[in-house]
Design an enzyme around this catalytic site. Sequence first.
Site, PDB file in Angstrom:
ATOM      1  N   ASP A 406      14.156  16.514  18.352  1.00 53.17           N
ATOM      2  CA  ASP A 406      15.407  17.221  18.649  1.00 53.17           C
ATOM      3  C   ASP A 406      15.179  18.716  18.422  1.00 53.17           C
ATOM      4  O   ASP A 406      14.161  19.117  17.846  1.00 53.17           O
ATOM      5  CB  ASP A 406      16.502  16.670  17.723  1.00 53.17           C
ATOM      6  CG  ASP A 406      17.867  17.228  18.052  1.00 53.17           C
ATOM      7  OD1 ASP A 406      18.069  17.625  19.214  1.00 53.17           O
ATOM      8  OD2 ASP A 406      18.730  17.269  17.153  1.00 53.17           O
ATOM      9  N   GLU A 409      14.130  23.037  21.993  1.00 58.24           N
ATOM     10  CA  GLU A 409      14.216  23.983  23.143  1.00 58.24           C
ATOM     11  C   GLU A 409      13.344  25.218  22.909  1.00 58.24           C
ATOM     12  O   GLU A 409      12.876  25.758  23.900  1.00 58.24           O
ATOM     13  CB  GLU A 409      15.681  24.390  23.361  1.00 58.24           C
ATOM     14  CG  GLU A 409      16.576  23.248  23.798  1.00 58.24           C
ATOM     15  CD  GLU A 409      16.864  22.214  22.695  1.00 58.24           C
ATOM     16  OE1 GLU A 409      16.826  22.613  21.523  1.00 58.24           O
ATOM     17  OE2 GLU A 409      17.093  21.047  23.035  1.00 58.24           O
ATOM     18  N   ASP A 483      24.133  16.721  23.338  1.00 56.84           N
ATOM     19  CA  ASP A 483      25.413  16.625  22.630  1.00 56.84           C
ATOM     20  C   ASP A 483      26.616  16.564  23.564  1.00 56.84           C
ATOM     21  O   ASP A 483      27.371  17.534  23.711  1.00 56.84           O
ATOM     22  CB  ASP A 483      25.544  17.794  21.652  1.00 56.84           C
ATOM     23  CG  ASP A 483      24.484  17.712  20.573  1.00 56.84           C
ATOM     24  OD1 ASP A 483      23.872  16.631  20.411  1.00 56.84           O
ATOM     25  OD2 ASP A 483      24.251  18.729  19.904  1.00 56.84           O
TER      26      ASP A 483
HETATM   27  C1  GLC Z   1      21.698  17.892  17.396  1.00 55.05           C
HETATM   28  C2  GLC Z   1      21.343  16.649  18.203  1.00 55.05           C
HETATM   29  C3  GLC Z   1      22.106  15.463  17.685  1.00 55.05           C
HETATM   30  C4  GLC Z   1      21.794  15.282  16.214  1.00 55.05           C
HETATM   31  C5  GLC Z   1      22.129  16.551  15.437  1.00 55.05           C
HETATM   32  C6  GLC Z   1      21.716  16.472  13.990  1.00 55.05           C
HETATM   33  O1  GLC Z   1      23.013  18.236  17.595  1.00 55.05           O
HETATM   34  O2  GLC Z   1      21.567  16.845  19.560  1.00 55.05           O
HETATM   35  O3  GLC Z   1      21.804  14.314  18.403  1.00 55.05           O
HETATM   36  O4  GLC Z   1      22.518  14.214  15.697  1.00 55.05           O
HETATM   37  O5  GLC Z   1      21.456  17.646  16.026  1.00 55.05           O
HETATM   38  O6  GLC Z   1      20.366  16.244  13.838  1.00 55.05           O
END
Ligand code: GLC
Length: 792
Positions: A406, A409, A483
């Site tokens: 995650d 980017e 998200d």
């Molecule tokens: C970001 C991710 C989400 C995750 C959060 C905390 O918002 O997109 O899926 O739960 O970070 O790690």
Amino acid sequence: MEDTSFAILPENKKHGSKVNYQSLGTVKSYNIENNAVVFQCDNGYVSILFYRDDIVRIIMNHKGRPSYQSSFAVVGEREQIKPHITEGEKELRVASEKLTLVIKRDQVSISIFDHHKKLLVKDDHVGMGFNDKNEVICYKQMDAEDHFYGFGEKTSFLDKRGEKMTMWNTDVYAPHNPEIDSLYQSIPYFMTVRNGKAHGIYFDNTFKTVFDMKTSDDTYSFSAEGGQLDYYVFAGPSPKEVVAQFSELTGKMPLPPKWALGYHQSRYSYETEEEVRDVVNTFKEKDIPLDAIYLDLHYMNGYRVFTFDEGRFPNPKKLLHDLKNQGVRVVPIVDPGVKVDPEYNIYQEGVRNDQFCKYIEGDIYTGDVWPGESAFPDFTNSEVRRWWGKNHQFYSDLGIEGIWNDMNEPAVFNETKTMDIKVMHDNDGDPKTHRELHNLYGLLMGEATYEGMKNHLKGNRPFLLTRAGFAGVQRYAAVWTGDNRSFWEHLQMAIPMCMNLGISGVPFCGPDVGGFAHDSNGQLLARWTQFGTFTPFFRNHSELNSIHQEPWMFGEKYEAVVKKYIQERYVWLPYLYTLFQEASVTGEPVMRPLVLEYPNDKNTFNLSDQFLIGADVLVAPITTPDTYHRVVYLPEGNWVNYWTEVKLEGGKHHLVQAALDILPIFVKEGSILTHGTVKSSTEAKETELKVHIYVTDEEKSTFTYYEDDGKSFEYERGSFYQCRFEAKLEKNRLDILTHVEHDEYQPEWKNAVFVIHGIVEDLEVFVNGNVQNNSKRLADNKLEVKLGRNEF
Ligand code: GLC
């Protein structure tokens, strides 16, 4: 102030900052180097080379001779194809067997024709251009009949005609709406469908790029902030061939482990070992299938990757072991940000071995993310990727086989949402700024993680989930669409988004089921889970501050529906797994827009609320509240309602009923599907294969079923099972044939049940020439015939 109406005060009108691009001028001469035709023009060079007969690469460089170095996205080997050149007074022709390029000598411009002399793409305005900021652009004519698909992960509807889209990997917590044209993935590629035929363009440029299919009615353009104008044209001619050609160039998805196709449960976060066990036990008590549970931020010690919080998770190894015995895998989150902490081994190693992104002056770049001030591995260096991959032994030693990437980017908590674009990546000794390589960060982290895990798992297939990526991301990871929110609108939007990801070479994708942020509710979760049954990736995930949305959270009525559809996923797995295997070979997506199969049917061009699974199963989710019916478009042919067996004629719109527990599914007459049984997880044995035959007397039906151990890479050495089922109806005689095409793996199931749908009077069934007297008649005009696999 920009958030109020002040933004549109007349004085604030932004004057059109039209950038003037310059063309290359006239062709002065040309020469051939290594089967590439290089044109020298007044203001630079253009090179044309065939990758294959049906793929041509065009490079414009206004500064000097073109560079043939490709981005990390391109893995396809170039075939040595000798171009046929014909010289005319005003133009030159450069041709392969399948494509002909006509290059105008004055004001250089290119038109590309297929081998039927049909025009595919044609430069417009300045054609290939550049400006004094070193931005590059390509203008092409837009036909009135052009429809555009692909572009990776984008909001809005299926057909991107009339959209302008930016490729710049961005962490968008909110909003995801049609105004947001950059999300987490950048795939600078699209397909044009025109009058039933298709061709495609991939722009191999890692800078920020813009695809403008909006500003003009008869021209579109793609442009980049820097670099060369380096693009590929794919000849098609069918939409599926374009996807295959693009996938040849940027790589295919490796066949995922079967458990990755099961149902996954996630939450930001299940905060303690106890909570994780509780959730899994509830699935077991309620007999709801489950293959994986996710660990979000809270599992770590102060958000330090490659650690566990000993208070919250005192014995991860035992936890992992116990859950595995329950048939459940654990997937932890791993972000790229490494906490700046001189007492933290990963930070120490990264600094000592020069593994972090730095400014040209030598300072390590740090930015704020979950752990606070963090440094970022410079994944552009292969040595750093190996180091990162090696660190994953921390997880594999605990029994972990799946990783969730995650914030790659990379996301940074600042105004620009990302790393300073002035950061200089070492790029294996060919330094480039973050401005140029930003879009590759997630892809390179994916390579590091996938390859590292593959090494550690010693023959087992790793699973990787990623938020960010670039063209080629499918080589390493499945993609979830970030998200989203628990809005019906986001359920609607996920359908075209995933279909376009599929067209963009990423077959393994899906949204957070139930919606991530905001509060879900029973009805939304039920309808979203129905959709999730058929998205290639199927995970329920929700945010810290939202109401919990595990299957049982909204009462029995909704729980029953959610459970039914999670179970249904397991029933469909043998069909889905075969489609995944096909996708891993051809690149053809599992989840498809109808236009992919029916490009001549205008009703499919912007059909954004229904899709196909493979070629023959049509799914039409309900995406609005309190709605128990909808219009479904069925293309040509006859279609059978999966639930009621009622046959409907295609080429028409139908009003269909959909009570809360009904997801409208239609199977094309003449198709064959393989189904399994409801299981607690993919770890449980498949006891019986069901082969559904939707009989037609119009043509022979065929389906080639694929199976292997679902875990290892042994299939690459031939250890798999493949059986082609055929069915042919003549009068009242149905002949079923089983051709075992490959049997170096023995499937778990020993018996198959052929379920024949839509039977005729006095039907006689023959399997491999033997009459079947033990067939069982079922309700709804169905017949069942049981057979041992040893009789195949
Ligand atoms: C970001 C991710 C989400 C995750 C959060 C905390 O918002 O997109 O899926 O739960 O970070 O790690």
